[in-house]
Design a protein around this motif. Structure first.
Motif, PDB file in Angstrom:
ATOM      1  N   SER A  98       1.007  -1.166   0.080  1.00  0.00           N
ATOM      2  CA  SER A  98      -0.013   0.029  -0.066  1.00  0.00           C
ATOM      3  C   SER A  98       0.848   1.441   0.068  1.00  0.00           C
ATOM      4  O   SER A  98       0.503   2.437   0.467  1.00  0.00           O
ATOM      5  CB  SER A  98      -0.870  -0.034   1.183  1.00  0.00           C
ATOM      6  N   SER A  99       1.950   1.241  -0.149  1.00  0.00           N
ATOM      7  CA  SER A  99       2.845   2.392  -0.253  1.00  0.00           C
ATOM      8  C   SER A  99       2.611   3.075  -1.270  1.00  0.00           C
ATOM      9  O   SER A  99       2.060   3.038  -2.359  1.00  0.00           O
ATOM     10  CB  SER A  99       4.455   1.818  -0.658  1.00  0.00           C
ATOM     11  N   GLN A 100       2.847   4.533  -1.102  1.00  0.00           N
ATOM     12  CA  GLN A 100       2.669   5.611  -2.009  1.00  0.00           C
ATOM     13  C   GLN A 100       3.868   6.337  -2.623  1.00  0.00           C
ATOM     14  O   GLN A 100       4.863   6.509  -1.760  1.00  0.00           O
ATOM     15  CB  GLN A 100       1.888   6.495  -1.485  1.00  0.00           C
ATOM     16  N   HIS A 429      13.838  21.474  -8.925  1.00  0.00           N
ATOM     17  CA  HIS A 429      14.263  20.115  -8.703  1.00  0.00           C
ATOM     18  C   HIS A 429      13.056  19.372  -8.300  1.00  0.00           C
ATOM     19  O   HIS A 429      12.190  19.454  -7.665  1.00  0.00           O
ATOM     20  CB  HIS A 429      15.127  19.944  -7.407  1.00  0.00           C
ATOM     21  N   ARG A 430      12.730  18.127  -9.366  1.00  0.00           N
ATOM     22  CA  ARG A 430      11.815  17.052  -9.361  1.00  0.00           C
ATOM     23  C   ARG A 430      12.260  16.161  -8.155  1.00  0.00           C
ATOM     24  O   ARG A 430      12.952  15.240  -8.281  1.00  0.00           O
ATOM     25  CB  ARG A 430      11.436  16.569 -10.522  1.00  0.00           C
ATOM     26  N   LYS A 431      11.560  16.414  -6.946  1.00  0.00           N
ATOM     27  CA  LYS A 431      12.029  15.669  -5.753  1.00  0.00           C
ATOM     28  C   LYS A 431      10.926  14.185  -5.770  1.00  0.00           C
ATOM     29  O   LYS A 431      10.065  14.385  -5.847  1.00  0.00           O
ATOM     30  CB  LYS A 431      11.824  16.243  -4.456  1.00  0.00           C
ATOM     31  N   SER A 432      11.864  13.081  -5.671  1.00  0.00           N
ATOM     32  CA  SER A 432      11.144  11.650  -5.622  1.00  0.00           C
ATOM     33  C   SER A 432      10.779  11.340  -4.259  1.00  0.00           C
ATOM     34  O   SER A 432      11.569  11.419  -3.362  1.00  0.00           O
ATOM     35  CB  SER A 432      11.920  10.656  -6.371  1.00  0.00           C
ATOM     36  N   VAL A 433       9.724  10.991  -3.819  1.00  0.00           N
ATOM     37  CA  VAL A 433       9.347  10.535  -2.531  1.00  0.00           C
ATOM     38  C   VAL A 433       8.634   9.399  -2.442  1.00  0.00           C
ATOM     39  O   VAL A 433       7.482   9.142  -3.212  1.00  0.00           O
ATOM     40  CB  VAL A 433       8.279  11.719  -1.732  1.00  0.00           C
ATOM     41  N   LEU A 434       8.973   8.386  -1.604  1.00  0.00           N
ATOM     42  CA  LEU A 434       8.302   7.120  -1.390  1.00  0.00           C
ATOM     43  C   LEU A 434       7.773   6.967   0.036  1.00  0.00           C
ATOM     44  O   LEU A 434       8.640   7.046   1.011  1.00  0.00           O
ATOM     45  CB  LEU A 434       9.117   6.002  -1.703  1.00  0.00           C
ATOM     46  N   GLU A 435       6.513   6.994   0.420  1.00  0.00           N
ATOM     47  CA  GLU A 435       6.116   6.699   1.867  1.00  0.00           C
ATOM     48  C   GLU A 435       5.595   5.326   1.882  1.00  0.00           C
ATOM     49  O   GLU A 435       4.916   4.835   1.205  1.00  0.00           O
ATOM     50  CB  GLU A 435       4.615   7.503   2.195  1.00  0.00           C
TER      51      GLU A 435
END
Length: 467
Positions: A98-100, A429-435
């Protein structure tokens, strides 16, 4: 100004940025609005200093090619910035449960902009608008060749902005070299390829990311299916507006040999109709530029070229330089080796589309390419088999006026792009984020837990599943 003074100034701007590293939508739009207000309140004065720098430049040309581009950029940002700032969700692989995941745009910090002399207002402020939209602080170094405009623009910016928001440094080569050597968070340069190489070397010392908007020899291809009168009128305008001192001006024409004579006649007719009034033909920026134009023509003539005047004025009017077309130009003539950047139009004859494509691809990739014709098959071949920064079909210059089209070069004509959303992205800056979340909220199936040592059958089963 010494490098130490530059460093102190940069430290002050960085401190202001650190206090507000993520300005709100409202703050960004307010800063952009101030640029718009600054130009709107001073149009007449700016037109006068532009005319003083060029010796002659019609105010309508300045309003059309300088101010209108700025207003258009401001309007486009106002309409779209809220949407551009929204995080963008991306898909996650099944093993992450279920990570986003998402990307979010983040300001870079302090942006340096080095702008040229040919459009000294537009090419300084349109990048600044994009940088402000992205949430940055801006430091501008305008060209010393348009010294009056650069100085007046610096005065206006100081009136409308705090120097920690939008700073300007004027001066010559020494100032430019010190400026390029600063550790900016991003450096944006518009100008010649030779100076661009120096700017890139200076930026490399700090691994500063860079956008280079250069130029090159942009061809105008007139297909045998083209309406020669319409093509000539468009090419005459694209070449003679601002006296060809435009990075995307058609640099030379490629045309079938059988159409050349009629095309030249139509080109003369169009140029005479559009620019018969000397007051509407912009001068060279300075004596050095004027001398270069004369030298390019004389060099071509010495190598066998034929000169075709494009404009004839009344008997009592003498132009500093008469716009010309050149026929039978030797490939080793300077005008075929260097970007013209003036009202000189070499015409190259070809016998088929294969030769035309080969001619273009054998040379450095241009910033722009123009194609005129009705044959869709040939048009598709030109688009797919040549490389250029941008293309306008059946006209000139106009792809640069569409805010949703990225504007930039490829290879020798530059790297990176701006205008519209592309400009916002160039200064962000296109920051990548994973929760990370577990399956159905279960903690023991969360993230890397199934892949951690000690390795055993569980990890083997995971590898087979991932395959």
């Amino acid at each position: 100004m010494s490098i130490n003074r530059f460093t102190l100034q940069l430290d002050e701007i960085r401190a202001a940025y650190a206090a507000e590293p993520n300005p709100s939508l409202e703050v960004r739009l307010e800063r952009i609005g101030r640029i718009e207000q600054m130009i709107a309140a001073n149009e007449e004065k700016i037109c006068r200093v532009l005319a003083a720098d060029f010796g002659n430049r019609h105010p309508i040309e300045s309003r059309l090619l300088e101010f209108q581009m700025i207003y258009q950029a401001c309007k486009h940002v106002r309409k779209h910035l809220k949407e551009w700032l929204k995080p963008q969700l991306v898909a996650t692989p099944g093993f992450l449960g279920s990570s986003q995941a998402w990307t979010q745009m983040q300001s870079m910090g302090v942006v340096g902009i080095m702008s040229p002399w040919n459009y000294p207002v537009q090419l300084a402020l349109v990048p600044a608008i994009a940088a402000f939209a992205a949430g940055n602080r801006v430091w501008l170094k305008p060209s010393e060749r348009s010294s009056r405009t650069s100085g007046f623009l610096a005065t206006l910016i100081q009136e409308y902005f705090h120097p920690s928001e939008f700073c300007v440094s004027v001066g010559g080569t020494e100032v430019a070299e010190s400026f390029a050597a600063l550790p900016f968070d991003h450096l944006f340069f518009t100008g010649s390829a030779e100076v661009g190489k120096k700017v890139m070397r200076a930026a490399a010392d700090h691994l500063t990311s860079i956008t280079l908007e250069l130029g090159g020899k942009s061809p105008a291809i007139v297909d045998s299916s083209a309406n020669l009168k319409d093509a000539a009128a468009s090419i005459a305008y694209g070449k003679l507006v601002n006296s060809g001192q435009t990075c995307i001006a058609p640099d030379y024409v490629v045309i079938h040999a059988s159409d050349c004579e009629v095309f030249v006649q139509e080109l003369q007719n169009a140029a005479q109709k559009q620019f018969s009034d000397p007051a509407e033909l912009t001068n060279a920026i300075d004596e050095h530029q004027l001398a270069r134009w004369h030298h390019l023509v004389q060099d071509a003539v010495d190598r066998g070229a034929q000169v075709i005047p494009l404009i004839s004025c009344a008997d009592n009017v003498e132009l500093p330089f008469t716009p010309v077309a050149l026929l039978n130009v030797s490939e080793d003539a300077l005008v075929m080796q260097e970007e013209v950047f003036g009202p000189i139009l070499p015409i190259v004859t070809m016998h088929d589309i294969d030769s035309t494509i080969r001619h273009i691809n054998d040379r450095p990739k241009p910033l722009a390419l123009y194609w005129f014709g009705k044959n869709k098959g040939v048009m598709k071949r030109i688009l797919s088999e040549t490389r250029s920064g941008g293309v306008t079909i059946n006209d000139t210059l106009l792809h640069a006026a569409v805010e949703d089209l990225p504007f930039g070069g490829i290879g020798a004509s530059g790297m990176g792009a701006y205008h519209g959303k592309a400009g916002f992205e160039a200064f962000s800056h296109r920051k990548s984020v994973l929760e990370v979340r577990g399956f159905f909220g279960l903690h023991f199936l969360r993230g890397t837990q199934l892949a951690r040592p000690p390795y055993g059958n569980g990890v083997e089963r995971l590898l087979r599943w991932l395959r």
